[in-house]
Design a protein around this motif. Structure first.
Motif, PDB file in Angstrom:
ATOM      1  N   LEU A 174       0.650  -1.170  -0.141  1.00 56.43           N
ATOM      2  CA  LEU A 174      -0.036   0.006  -0.091  1.00 56.43           C
ATOM      3  C   LEU A 174       0.870   1.339  -0.185  1.00 56.43           C
ATOM      4  CD1 LEU A 174      -2.528  -1.122   2.987  1.00 56.43           C
ATOM      5  CD2 LEU A 174      -2.830  -1.224   0.501  1.00 56.43           C
ATOM      6  N   THR A 175       0.081   2.483  -0.446  1.00 57.35           N
ATOM      7  CA  THR A 175       0.827   3.744  -0.143  1.00 57.35           C
ATOM      8  C   THR A 175       0.345   4.405   1.148  1.00 57.35           C
ATOM      9  OG1 THR A 175      -0.834   4.803  -1.323  1.00 57.35           O
ATOM     10  CG2 THR A 175       0.723   4.068  -2.830  1.00 57.35           C
ATOM     11  N   LYS A 176       1.027   5.252   1.477  1.00 53.92           N
ATOM     12  CA  LYS A 176       0.856   5.942   2.573  1.00 53.92           C
ATOM     13  C   LYS A 176      -0.635   6.544   2.580  1.00 53.92           C
ATOM     14  CE  LYS A 176       2.113   7.646   6.863  1.00 53.92           C
ATOM     15  NZ  LYS A 176       2.635   7.050   7.928  1.00 53.92           N
ATOM     16  N   PRO A 177      -0.711   7.213   1.652  1.00 55.75           N
ATOM     17  CA  PRO A 177      -2.396   7.810   1.686  1.00 55.75           C
ATOM     18  C   PRO A 177      -3.324   6.648   1.547  1.00 55.75           C
ATOM     19  CG  PRO A 177      -1.095   8.732   0.088  1.00 55.75           C
ATOM     20  CD  PRO A 177      -0.358   7.585   0.333  1.00 55.75           C
ATOM     21  N   GLU A 178      -3.212   5.540   0.949  1.00 58.31           N
ATOM     22  CA  GLU A 178      -4.072   4.309   1.167  1.00 58.31           C
ATOM     23  C   GLU A 178      -4.211   3.848   2.574  1.00 58.31           C
ATOM     24  OE1 GLU A 178      -3.575   2.215  -3.210  1.00 58.31           O
ATOM     25  OE2 GLU A 178      -2.120   1.814  -1.702  1.00 58.31           O
ATOM     26  N   VAL A 179      -3.073   3.832   3.381  1.00 55.53           N
ATOM     27  CA  VAL A 179      -3.345   3.418   4.654  1.00 55.53           C
ATOM     28  C   VAL A 179      -3.923   4.394   5.375  1.00 55.53           C
ATOM     29  CG1 VAL A 179      -1.481   3.181   6.597  1.00 55.53           C
ATOM     30  CG2 VAL A 179      -1.002   2.069   4.756  1.00 55.53           C
ATOM     31  N   ARG A 180      -3.722   5.587   5.309  1.00 60.57           N
ATOM     32  CA  ARG A 180      -4.579   6.711   5.954  1.00 60.57           C
ATOM     33  C   ARG A 180      -6.121   6.585   5.853  1.00 60.57           C
ATOM     34  NH1 ARG A 180      -1.599   9.635   9.510  1.00 60.57           N
ATOM     35  NH2 ARG A 180       0.347  10.512   8.829  1.00 60.57           N
ATOM     36  N   GLU A 181      -6.516   6.263   4.522  1.00 60.52           N
ATOM     37  CA  GLU A 181      -7.799   5.961   4.073  1.00 60.52           C
ATOM     38  C   GLU A 181      -8.487   5.004   4.823  1.00 60.52           C
ATOM     39  OE1 GLU A 181     -10.177   7.621   2.295  1.00 60.52           O
ATOM     40  OE2 GLU A 181      -8.771   9.354   2.283  1.00 60.52           O
ATOM     41  N   ILE A 182      -7.570   3.758   4.920  1.00 58.11           N
ATOM     42  CA  ILE A 182      -8.060   2.553   5.591  1.00 58.11           C
ATOM     43  C   ILE A 182      -8.287   2.931   7.152  1.00 58.11           C
ATOM     44  CG2 ILE A 182      -7.626   0.241   6.403  1.00 58.11           C
ATOM     45  CD1 ILE A 182      -6.031  -0.098   3.639  1.00 58.11           C
ATOM     46  N   ALA A 183      -7.336   3.619   7.574  1.00 54.62           N
ATOM     47  CA  ALA A 183      -7.441   4.266   9.097  1.00 54.62           C
ATOM     48  C   ALA A 183      -8.836   4.980   9.363  1.00 54.62           C
ATOM     49  CB  ALA A 183      -6.252   4.681   9.356  1.00 54.62           C
ATOM     50  N   LYS A 184      -8.913   5.823   8.297  1.00 54.63           N
ATOM     51  CA  LYS A 184     -10.114   6.595   8.320  1.00 54.63           C
ATOM     52  C   LYS A 184     -11.217   5.997   8.315  1.00 54.63           C
ATOM     53  CE  LYS A 184      -8.425  10.738   6.310  1.00 54.63           C
ATOM     54  NZ  LYS A 184      -8.290  11.435   5.167  1.00 54.63           N
ATOM     55  N   SER A 185     -11.586   4.820   7.427  1.00 52.39           N
ATOM     56  CA  SER A 185     -12.766   4.297   7.273  1.00 52.39           C
ATOM     57  C   SER A 185     -13.047   3.412   8.318  1.00 52.39           C
ATOM     58  CB  SER A 185     -12.606   3.333   6.066  1.00 52.39           C
ATOM     59  OG  SER A 185     -11.763   2.087   6.359  1.00 52.39           O
ATOM     60  N   GLN A 186     -11.958   2.809   9.133  1.00 56.92           N
ATOM     61  CA  GLN A 186     -12.313   2.280  10.318  1.00 56.92           C
ATOM     62  C   GLN A 186     -12.495   3.087  11.566  1.00 56.92           C
ATOM     63  OE1 GLN A 186     -13.067  -1.252   9.976  1.00 56.92           O
ATOM     64  NE2 GLN A 186     -12.910  -0.490   7.657  1.00 56.92           N
ATOM     65  N   ASN A 187     -12.353   4.356  11.346  1.00 61.25           N
ATOM     66  CA  ASN A 187     -12.490   5.449  12.904  1.00 61.25           C
ATOM     67  C   ASN A 187     -11.205   4.859  13.660  1.00 61.25           C
ATOM     68  OD1 ASN A 187     -14.671   6.712  11.797  1.00 61.25           O
ATOM     69  ND2 ASN A 187     -15.882   5.059  12.599  1.00 61.25           N
ATOM     70  N   LEU A 188     -10.188   4.667  13.208  1.00 58.35           N
ATOM     71  CA  LEU A 188      -8.849   4.431  14.140  1.00 58.35           C
ATOM     72  C   LEU A 188      -8.515   5.756  14.577  1.00 58.35           C
ATOM     73  CD1 LEU A 188      -7.228   1.279  12.449  1.00 58.35           C
ATOM     74  CD2 LEU A 188      -8.955   1.394  14.249  1.00 58.35           C
ATOM     75  N   VAL A 189      -8.139   5.890  15.986  1.00 58.25           N
ATOM     76  CA  VAL A 189      -7.815   7.039  16.471  1.00 58.25           C
ATOM     77  C   VAL A 189      -6.441   7.557  15.982  1.00 58.25           C
ATOM     78  CG1 VAL A 189      -6.554   5.974  18.298  1.00 58.25           C
ATOM     79  CG2 VAL A 189      -7.473   8.211  18.816  1.00 58.25           C
ATOM     80  N   THR A 190      -5.567   6.654  15.243  1.00 61.32           N
ATOM     81  CA  THR A 190      -4.302   7.173  14.724  1.00 61.32           C
ATOM     82  C   THR A 190      -4.338   7.741  13.156  1.00 61.32           C
ATOM     83  OG1 THR A 190      -4.237   4.787  14.024  1.00 61.32           O
ATOM     84  CG2 THR A 190      -2.960   5.305  16.256  1.00 61.32           C
ATOM     85  N   ALA A 191      -5.601   7.516  12.506  1.00 60.96           N
ATOM     86  CA  ALA A 191      -5.850   8.029  11.109  1.00 60.96           C
ATOM     87  C   ALA A 191      -5.111   9.097  10.634  1.00 60.96           C
ATOM     88  CB  ALA A 191      -7.214   7.966  10.857  1.00 60.96           C
ATOM     89  N   GLU A 192      -5.112  10.312  11.434  1.00 57.74           N
ATOM     90  CA  GLU A 192      -4.616  11.496  11.175  1.00 57.74           C
ATOM     91  C   GLU A 192      -3.139  11.927  11.805  1.00 57.74           C
ATOM     92  OE1 GLU A 192      -5.689  13.416   8.897  1.00 57.74           O
ATOM     93  OE2 GLU A 192      -7.761  12.313   8.593  1.00 57.74           O
ATOM     94  N   LYS A 193      -2.759  10.920  12.645  1.00 58.48           N
ATOM     95  CA  LYS A 193      -1.604  11.214  13.426  1.00 58.48           C
ATOM     96  C   LYS A 193      -0.577  11.241  12.654  1.00 58.48           C
ATOM     97  CE  LYS A 193       0.559   9.491  17.650  1.00 58.48           C
ATOM     98  NZ  LYS A 193       0.471   8.262  18.543  1.00 58.48           N
ATOM     99  N   LYS A 194       0.336  12.224  13.201  1.00 58.95           N
ATOM    100  CA  LYS A 194       1.749  12.697  12.209  1.00 58.95           C
ATOM    101  C   LYS A 194       2.805  11.654  12.603  1.00 58.95           C
ATOM    102  CE  LYS A 194       3.837  16.625  13.026  1.00 58.95           C
ATOM    103  NZ  LYS A 194       3.461  17.613  13.960  1.00 58.95           N
ATOM    104  N   ASP A 195       3.478  11.204  11.414  1.00 57.35           N
ATOM    105  CA  ASP A 195       4.631  10.174  11.742  1.00 57.35           C
ATOM    106  C   ASP A 195       5.622  10.516  12.749  1.00 57.35           C
ATOM    107  OD1 ASP A 195       3.319   8.891   9.562  1.00 57.35           O
ATOM    108  OD2 ASP A 195       4.704   9.323   8.233  1.00 57.35           O
ATOM    109  N   SER A 196       6.024   9.742  13.582  1.00 56.87           N
ATOM    110  CA  SER A 196       6.994  10.169  14.586  1.00 56.87           C
ATOM    111  C   SER A 196       8.571  10.112  13.843  1.00 56.87           C
ATOM    112  CB  SER A 196       7.245   9.127  15.644  1.00 56.87           C
ATOM    113  OG  SER A 196       7.757   7.985  15.302  1.00 56.87           O
ATOM    114  N   GLN A 197       9.243  11.075  14.239  1.00 58.34           N
ATOM    115  CA  GLN A 197      10.549  11.057  13.629  1.00 58.34           C
ATOM    116  C   GLN A 197      11.773  10.728  14.385  1.00 58.34           C
ATOM    117  OE1 GLN A 197      10.872  11.905  10.218  1.00 58.34           O
ATOM    118  NE2 GLN A 197       8.704  11.952  10.017  1.00 58.34           N
TER     119      GLN A 197
END
Length: 395
Positions: A174-197
């Motif tokens: 998957l690509t990163k945007p696809e991963v975020r989409e899946i997280a959003k669709s499942q209402n996961l609390v981490t969907a919009e979370k910034k990547d840790s550096q």
């Protein structure tokens, strides 16, 4: 039903990895690794492990999977932190993320997972695993992630066949945007979370403060070397033997104080690394200064103006036998053999054409084009196509 333990870090990638595995019918257990106790050196509001562990717990709850936290800080200190201090002291620049994967996630953590009866360990890395048959034997491949922008195979360049056999990388396709989409669709609390550096599972750390815990500040001078310095313009000698040429190409220039002018002070050569631009605090130059060499014995930092300064570039590097690692053991070179590959000397660097030359004492990597800031202690990783074959510590 196969059992998988997922390293839930509290980020979006591992959250989606856990969701996908559950959807594929695995029995999934979420584990959060606590690797650090000392909050004095973390930039506390950036990435405290407590918030991450809470997010991981909420994701596990949402997915309906068991969850627990394991404290690996003793092993982390011994295998990663002490190693880092030791390397910096020697004037080398370690890569804690590569080590964390080899020593913690796919070793200590994997052992815990297997004790829990797991068949596999999964992480949220952007890479893929392939398996081929060769001479009746299964061989596992580590392949780059589909998202070229996020490919993290480099960080796993020290894994072994045994570790890879037990590993799963559910988001590698998957690509990163696809991963975020899946997280959003499942209402996961981490969907919009910034990547840790930050350092692997510690969060953001102020590296100088972190290093100052063990490596005491020690004032020294910053020397600027002119790009017209005589050693940059010597004739390339003619060699009868290839190995002599490789030795010449991979040798770094030895500088002395008379090779340039003193332009500033620093608090310790061991806090700096080749190619570094920030933190020198020297103004008044036409182009920014870059570190071209550090001398921890004499406590001197040598710098040059601009990112094209000849002092930054070298065409070859060397890896000693003791720090050479083949993920594809079946393809390991014997003495005298060569191999055409593409290689990188740091994460996110585009792959560059190179030739591997195996000699008695180790392996030379000779690049087609000169490379900027080849840094001792960092890892070089080599590929054919999108398969990572091996790696080594630059010596």
């Amino acid at each position: 039903m196969k059992r998988v333990v997922v390293g839930l870090s509290g980020g979006v990638d591992s959250s989606v990895a856990a969701f996908l595995l559950k959807k594929q019918g695995y029995e999934v257990i979420g584990l959060f690794m606590k690797n650090w106790h000392d909050d004095s050196v973390t930039i506390s509001d950036e990435c405290p492990w407590l918030d991450d562990s809470n997010d991981a717990m909420l994701v596990a709850e949402k997915l309906g999977i068991p969850f627990q936290t394991v404290d690996l800080s003793a092993q982390y200190k011994e295998r990663i932190v002490d190693y880092m201090f030791n390397e910096y002291e020697k004037g080398r620049t370690p890569n804690p993320d590569v080590l964390c994967n080899r020593e913690i996630k796919f070793d200590v953590f994997m052992d815990i997972a297997l004790e829990l009866g797991a068949d596999f360990v999964a992480t949220g890395h952007y890479c893929r695993k392939g398996t081929i048959e060769k001479n009746g034997k299964q061989i596992h491949q580590l392949l780059a992630g589909v998202d070229a922008n996020k490919d993290q195979s480099y960080f796993l360049c020290q894994l072994s066949q045994a570790q890879l056999a037990k590993a799963l990388f559910p988001i590698g396709e998957l690509t990163k945007p696809e991963v975020r989409e899946i997280a959003k669709s499942q209402n996961l609390v981490t969907a919009e979370k910034k990547d840790s550096q930050g350092l692997c599972f510690i969060g953001k750390v102020r590296l100088p403060e972190f290093l100052q815990q063990q490596l005491k500040p020690k004032e020294g001078v910053i020397v600027e070397v002119d790009s017209a310095f005589s050693k940059y313009n010597t004739e390339h000698p003619v060699f009868q033997v290839k190995q002599a040429e490789l030795e010449y190409l991979s040798n770094k220039i030895q500088y002395s104080l008379n090779d340039g002018k003193v332009v500033g002070q620093h608090q310790g050569a061991h806090y700096f690394t080749k190619g570094q631009r920030k933190g020198l605090a020297v103004g008044g130059t036409k182009e920014p200064l870059f570190v071209i060499e550090t001398d921890v014995e004499e406590n001197v930092i040598y710098t040059g103006q601009g990112k094209n300064h000849p002092g930054l570039y070298r065409k070859a590097l060397f890896v000693t036998n003791s720090e050479l690692h083949w993920l594809r053991e079946d393809l390991a070179l014997a003495n005298g053999q060569t191999m055409n590959v593409v290689a990188r000397i740091r994460y996110r660097q585009p792959l560059e054409k190179a030739v591997l030359h195996k000699v008695d004492s180790g392996l030379y990597v000779e690049f087609e084009n000169k490379q900027s800031a080849i840094t001792e202690g960092q890892f070089v990783a080599w590929y054919t196509g999108d398969e990572l074959l091996g790696s080594g510590v630059i010596s």
